[in-house]
Design a protein around this motif. Sequence first.
Motif, PDB file in Angstrom:
ATOM      1  N   GLN A   1      44.900  41.347   6.742  1.00  0.00           N
ATOM      2  CA  GLN A   1      45.729  41.187   7.938  1.00  0.00           C
ATOM      3  C   GLN A   1      47.124  40.699   7.606  1.00  0.00           C
ATOM      4  O   GLN A   1      48.093  41.096   8.254  1.00  0.00           O
ATOM      5  CB  GLN A   1      45.071  40.203   8.913  1.00  0.00           C
ATOM      6  CG  GLN A   1      43.917  40.800   9.695  1.00  0.00           C
ATOM      7  CD  GLN A   1      43.432  39.864  10.777  1.00  0.00           C
ATOM      8  OE1 GLN A   1      44.156  38.959  11.226  1.00  0.00           O
ATOM      9  NE2 GLN A   1      42.203  40.054  11.211  1.00  0.00           N
ATOM     10  N   SER A   2      47.245  39.828   6.640  1.00  0.00           N
ATOM     11  CA  SER A   2      48.560  39.313   6.258  1.00  0.00           C
ATOM     12  C   SER A   2      48.591  39.134   4.753  1.00  0.00           C
ATOM     13  O   SER A   2      47.552  39.023   4.101  1.00  0.00           O
ATOM     14  CB  SER A   2      48.861  37.976   6.952  1.00  0.00           C
ATOM     15  OG  SER A   2      47.881  37.011   6.611  1.00  0.00           O
ATOM     16  N   ALA A   3      49.798  39.107   4.223  1.00  0.00           N
ATOM     17  CA  ALA A   3      49.963  39.001   2.778  1.00  0.00           C
ATOM     18  C   ALA A   3      50.971  37.900   2.464  1.00  0.00           C
ATOM     19  O   ALA A   3      52.042  37.852   3.059  1.00  0.00           O
ATOM     20  CB  ALA A   3      50.437  40.329   2.192  1.00  0.00           C
ATOM     21  N   ALA A   4      50.601  37.032   1.544  1.00  0.00           N
ATOM     22  CA  ALA A   4      51.514  35.974   1.110  1.00  0.00           C
ATOM     23  C   ALA A   4      51.426  35.837  -0.396  1.00  0.00           C
ATOM     24  O   ALA A   4      50.354  35.992  -0.979  1.00  0.00           O
ATOM     25  CB  ALA A   4      51.156  34.647   1.779  1.00  0.00           C
TER      26      ALA A   4
ATOM     27  N   GLU B   1      44.347  45.767  10.727  1.00  0.00           N
ATOM     28  CA  GLU B   1      45.475  45.599  11.650  1.00  0.00           C
ATOM     29  C   GLU B   1      46.814  45.910  10.964  1.00  0.00           C
ATOM     30  O   GLU B   1      47.729  45.086  10.957  1.00  0.00           O
ATOM     31  CB  GLU B   1      45.489  44.198  12.245  1.00  0.00           C
ATOM     32  CG  GLU B   1      44.267  43.886  13.097  1.00  0.00           C
ATOM     33  CD  GLU B   1      44.386  42.578  13.856  1.00  0.00           C
ATOM     34  OE1 GLU B   1      45.508  42.250  14.291  1.00  0.00           O
ATOM     35  OE2 GLU B   1      43.368  41.881  14.009  1.00  0.00           O
TER      36      GLU B   1
ATOM     37  N   GLY C   1      58.177  39.679   8.602  1.00  0.00           N
ATOM     38  CA  GLY C   1      56.753  39.973   8.681  1.00  0.00           C
ATOM     39  C   GLY C   1      56.461  41.460   8.676  1.00  0.00           C
ATOM     40  O   GLY C   1      55.539  41.933   7.999  1.00  0.00           O
TER      41      GLY C   1
ATOM     42  N   SER D   1      37.083  42.737  11.697  1.00  0.00           N
ATOM     43  CA  SER D   1      37.567  42.342  10.373  1.00  0.00           C
ATOM     44  C   SER D   1      36.414  41.984   9.444  1.00  0.00           C
ATOM     45  O   SER D   1      36.474  42.238   8.231  1.00  0.00           O
ATOM     46  CB  SER D   1      38.533  41.158  10.492  1.00  0.00           C
ATOM     47  OG  SER D   1      39.725  41.547  11.160  1.00  0.00           O
TER      48      SER D   1
ATOM     49  N   ARG E   1      57.077  42.886   5.167  1.00  0.00           N
ATOM     50  CA  ARG E   1      55.984  42.539   4.265  1.00  0.00           C
ATOM     51  C   ARG E   1      54.769  43.431   4.521  1.00  0.00           C
ATOM     52  O   ARG E   1      54.082  43.857   3.579  1.00  0.00           O
ATOM     53  CB  ARG E   1      55.575  41.072   4.461  1.00  0.00           C
ATOM     54  CG  ARG E   1      56.594  40.070   3.984  1.00  0.00           C
ATOM     55  CD  ARG E   1      56.032  38.674   4.088  1.00  0.00           C
ATOM     56  NE  ARG E   1      57.032  37.658   3.798  1.00  0.00           N
ATOM     57  CZ  ARG E   1      56.765  36.381   3.595  1.00  0.00           C
ATOM     58  NH1 ARG E   1      55.509  35.961   3.642  1.00  0.00           N
ATOM     59  NH2 ARG E   1      57.732  35.520   3.342  1.00  0.00           N
ATOM     60  N   ALA E   2      54.498  43.702   5.788  1.00  0.00           N
ATOM     61  CA  ALA E   2      53.345  44.545   6.123  1.00  0.00           C
ATOM     62  C   ALA E   2      53.490  45.938   5.523  1.00  0.00           C
ATOM     63  O   ALA E   2      52.530  46.516   5.004  1.00  0.00           O
ATOM     64  CB  ALA E   2      53.183  44.627   7.640  1.00  0.00           C
TER      65      ALA E   2
ATOM     66  N   ALA F   1      52.302  43.739  13.017  1.00  0.00           N
ATOM     67  CA  ALA F   1      53.628  43.113  12.931  1.00  0.00           C
ATOM     68  C   ALA F   1      54.760  44.129  13.028  1.00  0.00           C
ATOM     69  O   ALA F   1      55.917  43.776  12.799  1.00  0.00           O
ATOM     70  CB  ALA F   1      53.750  42.345  11.616  1.00  0.00           C
TER      71      ALA F   1
END
Length: 289
Positions: free
Chosen positions: A115-118, A194, A171, A74, A174-175, A198
């Motif tokens: 890697q993740s989104a908020a 990645e 999750g 990453s 959202r991905a 999810a």
Amino acid sequence: MILRLGRQLTGRLSGQLSGHAHEPPAPAVPGEPLAEADGVRVQLGGRDVLAGVTLAARAGEVLALVGPNGAGKSTLLAALAADLPADEGVVRVCGHPTTGWSAPELALRRAVLPQSAALSFPFTVAEVVRMGRAPWAGTPYEDDDDRVVAESLAATEVSAFAARSFSALSGGERARVALARVLAQRAPLLLLDEPTAALDLRHQELVLRLCRERAAAGDAVVVVLHDLGLAAAYADRAAVLHDGRVAAEGAPGEVFTEELLSRVYRQRVEVFPHPRTGTPLVTPVREAG
């Protein structure tokens, strides 16, 4: 990780883009390096997370970054995206050092999936995907927004809930929406961290097929993966990272060896060809019984 609306979506484009920045990058020649790390060293917390990495992502191919937790995958992706400065070495995007590109210019050339989104605000799915079109605001290419957003929603199978709030999604949903935003950006370099983590089996395959489609269209795709089977099946090249260095690089069939993977992952594995496709299959060695 918070969705980087400021940097990645270039929401401050208004009044900052020059005519040059508005121009899309010229189509890449197949095999042309669109992202390069040349002797890149990155220190975090007083230790080398990347220790002199040299690697290139080329137009028309999928490059998978694999390796154990903490190997530097990453961090390398963030360095290639110019989201993390290198302490030593040079990172180039589309042939030029990233330090020479403005944020708006970079947004036309590379799209990043964290890697993740908020999100802190109640944006709908369609609004989030439309954020990927921000680099083209105020240009003739803005006329393509509706079509590109619709295509991106459909490609990631999220059209059915385009009007739903992003914060209300699972999750995995959202991905896929975050990936749709990246696709809508229409940058020639895709950097995906990645993207399958999810997702269920069907959507893991969907995402990697989309990666292959973008590469076939001439883009360079760099994807961080933990699933060695997916990397072997979909990547043209794989870079195996270990302790901040590239332990091996090449076609998965060449670099996914039992000796290398067992050493890097500190887990004995077996590697054998798929009976139909010949793609390497990697399984851990388990005790019988």
